[in-house]
Design a protein around this motif. Sequence first.
Motif, PDB file in Angstrom:
ATOM      1  N   GLN A 223     -42.605  74.269  26.454  1.00 44.72           N
ATOM      2  CA  GLN A 223     -41.553  74.361  27.470  1.00 44.72           C
ATOM      3  C   GLN A 223     -42.052  75.052  28.735  1.00 44.72           C
ATOM      4  OE1 GLN A 223     -38.547  76.227  24.973  1.00 44.72           O
ATOM      5  NE2 GLN A 223     -37.598  74.234  24.589  1.00 44.72           N
ATOM      6  N   LEU A 224     -43.294  74.741  29.084  1.00 38.48           N
ATOM      7  CA  LEU A 224     -43.881  75.177  30.342  1.00 38.48           C
ATOM      8  C   LEU A 224     -43.865  74.004  31.320  1.00 38.48           C
ATOM      9  CD1 LEU A 224     -47.019  77.073  28.966  1.00 38.48           C
ATOM     10  CD2 LEU A 224     -45.077  78.138  30.130  1.00 38.48           C
ATOM     11  N   SER A 225     -43.442  74.247  32.543  1.00 38.98           N
ATOM     12  CA  SER A 225     -43.560  73.221  33.578  1.00 38.98           C
ATOM     13  C   SER A 225     -45.008  73.129  34.042  1.00 38.98           C
ATOM     14  CB  SER A 225     -42.660  73.564  34.773  1.00 38.98           C
ATOM     15  OG  SER A 225     -41.303  73.591  34.388  1.00 38.98           O
ATOM     16  N   VAL A 226     -45.321  72.052  34.752  1.00 35.53           N
ATOM     17  CA  VAL A 226     -46.684  71.839  35.229  1.00 35.53           C
ATOM     18  C   VAL A 226     -46.664  71.368  36.677  1.00 35.53           C
ATOM     19  CG1 VAL A 226     -48.848  70.550  34.932  1.00 35.53           C
ATOM     20  CG2 VAL A 226     -47.521  71.224  32.916  1.00 35.53           C
ATOM     21  N   MET A 227     -47.605  71.892  37.462  1.00 35.07           N
ATOM     22  CA  MET A 227     -47.956  71.286  38.742  1.00 35.07           C
ATOM     23  C   MET A 227     -49.339  70.660  38.578  1.00 35.07           C
ATOM     24  SD  MET A 227     -48.198  72.739  42.678  1.00 35.07           S
ATOM     25  CE  MET A 227     -49.462  73.993  42.409  1.00 35.07           C
ATOM     26  N   LEU A 228     -49.439  69.373  38.823  1.00 35.59           N
ATOM     27  CA  LEU A 228     -50.733  68.690  38.805  1.00 35.59           C
ATOM     28  C   LEU A 228     -51.268  68.658  40.231  1.00 35.59           C
ATOM     29  CD1 LEU A 228     -52.644  67.312  36.773  1.00 35.59           C
ATOM     30  CD2 LEU A 228     -51.603  65.127  37.418  1.00 35.59           C
ATOM     31  N   VAL A 229     -52.480  69.181  40.408  1.00 34.43           N
ATOM     32  CA  VAL A 229     -53.067  69.340  41.742  1.00 34.43           C
ATOM     33  C   VAL A 229     -54.438  68.665  41.767  1.00 34.43           C
ATOM     34  CG1 VAL A 229     -53.506  70.982  43.603  1.00 34.43           C
ATOM     35  CG2 VAL A 229     -52.038  71.648  41.709  1.00 34.43           C
ATOM     36  N   PRO A 230     -54.502  67.358  41.927  1.00 35.54           N
ATOM     37  CA  PRO A 230     -55.823  66.716  41.974  1.00 35.54           C
ATOM     38  C   PRO A 230     -56.682  67.292  43.096  1.00 35.54           C
ATOM     39  CG  PRO A 230     -54.075  65.085  41.704  1.00 35.54           C
ATOM     40  CD  PRO A 230     -53.402  66.385  42.022  1.00 35.54           C
ATOM     41  N   HIS A 231     -57.923  67.615  42.758  1.00 36.86           N
ATOM     42  CA  HIS A 231     -58.859  68.224  43.706  1.00 36.86           C
ATOM     43  C   HIS A 231     -59.993  67.253  44.027  1.00 36.86           C
ATOM     44  CE1 HIS A 231     -58.268  72.887  43.361  1.00 36.86           C
ATOM     45  NE2 HIS A 231     -57.142  72.243  43.588  1.00 36.86           N
ATOM     46  N   ILE A 232     -60.373  67.215  45.281  1.00 37.74           N
ATOM     47  CA  ILE A 232     -61.607  66.542  45.683  1.00 37.74           C
ATOM     48  C   ILE A 232     -62.743  67.563  45.570  1.00 37.74           C
ATOM     49  CG2 ILE A 232     -62.890  65.570  47.631  1.00 37.74           C
ATOM     50  CD1 ILE A 232     -60.935  63.613  46.461  1.00 37.74           C
ATOM     51  N   SER A 233     -63.729  67.264  44.739  1.00 34.70           N
ATOM     52  CA  SER A 233     -64.918  68.126  44.678  1.00 34.70           C
ATOM     53  C   SER A 233     -65.909  67.662  45.738  1.00 34.70           C
ATOM     54  CB  SER A 233     -65.545  68.090  43.286  1.00 34.70           C
ATOM     55  OG  SER A 233     -66.098  66.830  43.009  1.00 34.70           O
ATOM     56  N   TYR A 234     -66.630  68.606  46.281  1.00 35.06           N
ATOM     57  CA  TYR A 234     -67.527  68.334  47.401  1.00 35.06           C
ATOM     58  C   TYR A 234     -68.963  68.724  47.093  1.00 35.06           C
ATOM     59  CZ  TYR A 234     -65.966  73.147  47.667  1.00 35.06           C
ATOM     60  OH  TYR A 234     -65.621  74.422  47.323  1.00 35.06           O
ATOM     61  N   TRP A 235     -69.231  69.287  45.897  1.00 32.68           N
ATOM     62  CA  TRP A 235     -70.581  69.697  45.530  1.00 32.68           C
ATOM     63  C   TRP A 235     -71.495  68.472  45.481  1.00 32.68           C
ATOM     64  CZ3 TRP A 235     -66.428  70.842  42.051  1.00 32.68           C
ATOM     65  CH2 TRP A 235     -65.787  72.055  42.371  1.00 32.68           C
ATOM     66  N   GLY A 236     -72.651  68.598  46.072  1.00 30.15           N
ATOM     67  CA  GLY A 236     -73.584  67.477  46.142  1.00 30.15           C
ATOM     68  C   GLY A 236     -73.388  66.594  47.353  1.00 30.15           C
ATOM     69  N   SER A 237     -72.372  66.890  48.169  1.00 22.94           N
ATOM     70  CA  SER A 237     -72.137  66.124  49.398  1.00 22.94           C
ATOM     71  C   SER A 237     -72.552  66.971  50.607  1.00 22.94           C
ATOM     72  CB  SER A 237     -70.654  65.740  49.518  1.00 22.94           C
ATOM     73  OG  SER A 237     -69.878  66.878  49.896  1.00 22.94           O
ATOM     74  N   LYS A 238     -72.375  66.414  51.784  1.00 23.52           N
ATOM     75  CA  LYS A 238     -72.703  67.149  53.007  1.00 23.52           C
ATOM     76  C   LYS A 238     -71.588  68.102  53.421  1.00 23.52           C
ATOM     77  CE  LYS A 238     -70.929  63.488  56.068  1.00 23.52           C
ATOM     78  NZ  LYS A 238     -71.270  62.500  57.124  1.00 23.52           N
ATOM     79  N   PHE A 239     -70.472  68.084  52.699  1.00 21.42           N
ATOM     80  CA  PHE A 239     -69.312  68.889  53.071  1.00 21.42           C
ATOM     81  C   PHE A 239     -69.342  70.228  52.342  1.00 21.42           C
ATOM     82  CE2 PHE A 239     -68.020  64.358  53.020  1.00 21.42           C
ATOM     83  CZ  PHE A 239     -67.938  64.176  54.393  1.00 21.42           C
ATOM     84  N   SER A 240     -68.999  71.297  53.053  1.00 20.28           N
ATOM     85  CA  SER A 240     -69.063  72.633  52.469  1.00 20.28           C
ATOM     86  C   SER A 240     -67.760  73.041  51.796  1.00 20.28           C
ATOM     87  CB  SER A 240     -69.416  73.664  53.548  1.00 20.28           C
ATOM     88  OG  SER A 240     -68.437  73.671  54.580  1.00 20.28           O
ATOM     89  N   TRP A 241     -66.656  72.383  52.111  1.00 25.46           N
ATOM     90  CA  TRP A 241     -65.374  72.569  51.426  1.00 25.46           C
ATOM     91  C   TRP A 241     -64.455  71.441  51.854  1.00 25.46           C
ATOM     92  CZ3 TRP A 241     -60.657  75.026  53.698  1.00 25.46           C
ATOM     93  CH2 TRP A 241     -60.739  75.159  55.087  1.00 25.46           C
ATOM     94  N   ARG A 242     -63.276  71.339  51.252  1.00 22.73           N
ATOM     95  CA  ARG A 242     -62.389  70.215  51.555  1.00 22.73           C
ATOM     96  C   ARG A 242     -61.983  70.185  53.024  1.00 22.73           C
ATOM     97  NH1 ARG A 242     -61.656  70.897  46.126  1.00 22.73           N
ATOM     98  NH2 ARG A 242     -60.651  72.917  46.371  1.00 22.73           N
ATOM     99  N   GLY A 243     -61.830  71.357  53.630  1.00 25.02           N
ATOM    100  CA  GLY A 243     -61.480  71.405  55.036  1.00 25.02           C
ATOM    101  C   GLY A 243     -62.576  70.918  55.957  1.00 25.02           C
ATOM    102  N   ASP A 244     -63.770  70.731  55.420  1.00 29.95           N
ATOM    103  CA  ASP A 244     -64.914  70.270  56.201  1.00 29.95           C
ATOM    104  C   ASP A 244     -65.050  68.749  56.183  1.00 29.95           C
ATOM    105  OD1 ASP A 244     -67.242  70.785  57.755  1.00 29.95           O
ATOM    106  OD2 ASP A 244     -68.517  70.570  55.985  1.00 29.95           O
ATOM    107  N   ILE A 245     -64.241  68.072  55.362  1.00 33.33           N
ATOM    108  CA  ILE A 245     -64.342  66.610  55.240  1.00 33.33           C
ATOM    109  C   ILE A 245     -63.876  65.962  56.546  1.00 33.33           C
ATOM    110  CG2 ILE A 245     -63.469  64.570  54.038  1.00 33.33           C
ATOM    111  CD1 ILE A 245     -63.279  66.315  51.504  1.00 33.33           C
ATOM    112  N   LYS A 246     -64.815  65.317  57.210  1.00 31.03           N
ATOM    113  CA  LYS A 246     -64.553  64.698  58.503  1.00 31.03           C
ATOM    114  C   LYS A 246     -65.559  63.581  58.710  1.00 31.03           C
ATOM    115  CE  LYS A 246     -64.105  65.891  63.433  1.00 31.03           C
ATOM    116  NZ  LYS A 246     -64.273  66.968  64.437  1.00 31.03           N
ATOM    117  N   PHE A 247     -65.124  62.506  59.341  1.00 28.02           N
ATOM    118  CA  PHE A 247     -65.992  61.348  59.538  1.00 28.02           C
ATOM    119  C   PHE A 247     -66.026  60.964  61.016  1.00 28.02           C
ATOM    120  CE2 PHE A 247     -64.053  61.046  55.315  1.00 28.02           C
ATOM    121  CZ  PHE A 247     -65.193  61.142  54.539  1.00 28.02           C
TER     122      PHE A 247
END
Length: 357
Positions: free
Chosen positions: A123-147
């Motif tokens: 009887q616990l509620s849940v928030m599902l928070v899908p995350h984009i992982s950036y390890w191994g990419s040129k981005f240093s964190w999600r806020g850095d994702i830019k094209f």
Amino acid sequence: MHRAHRVFTTRQRIIRVIIYFCLTLSLAVSVMGAPAPAASPSRPIPIVLPPFFKGVTVSCQTWGVEWQTPQMAQTLDELKRLGVNTIAIHPYAQIQNDGHILFRVIDNNRHVTVPLDWAQERQLSVMLVPHISYWGSKFSWRGDIKFDRQEEWDRFFADYQNWIVQMATIAEAHHVALFCVGLEFTHAQKFDAQWRGIISAVRDVYHGKLTYGANWNEYDQVKFWDALDYIGVLAYFPLTKKANPPIEDLITAWNRQCSILEHFSKEHGGKQFIFAELGYNKSDRAAAEPWAFKTGGDHAEEIQRRCLETALALTGKQRFLAGMFLWKWFPDLPNLEKEDYSLQTPQIKALIAKYWW
């Protein structure tokens, strides 16, 4: 949380490389080629929301295999004993430099579905928070994702929508109360039309509540709050620059911040906030820079405790605030690497129980 300045240990680097290869090698699936999700039931089961989300994010040091272990079940039992009524987990997909998003369907996503079912059994509620992982990419964190090119942005949003709808379909099937459509996308969140399209597609398959997690200094830049049920913010608000601040100063700082958030809520028709993340490192700078990964310093443990106590004391006291999710907790697996922002000390557990039980 702003992760640009994070320093990983050697073991953490290895773990995150493993995550990267698990997501991108050996039948890694681009969401562009993934099968369409099954249709949602025409009559969704009603979900009862708690009066206030007393939430804790249960994190992982791999791609999420921890969430289907006996230690995860024990974690849920312990959290419930402390008064927690909601948990959050964050399944991963992997960003590529060209905008593609990759993910693997491992064992029919049991690392996601098993903990969702265990939470419901308790009887616990849940928030599902899908995350984009950036390890191994040129981005240093999600806020850095830019094209630089529009075709890369188009690729990103097409893949992201496909993946996030599949996660929302799982959320619907397993009676998740709250779904976070994204977080920390400093640049991507500026594309209002694309996010409205994503939100609409999610609502086609999921009938629970929706939010988005904006960084503490960027929530006023998001234009699509009207399409969501809650205003989500990563609540790493700086409280005071004073060294070893007394709890009275922290209370004053939170009162000031709450006035700002309440005004913003009223400007948006009284829509409530969710603190999608809230946490403090064991650091002498915790009150000044809650987002920083620095640890240690004089009075670090006591400053962390004071900061958490003043935040927990907001529970049920502010009409604009529907809940908070403390960052972060881990299933107690053998050889668990020491992590920052850990809540798993006797002192912090006692604080959580004091305000949430």
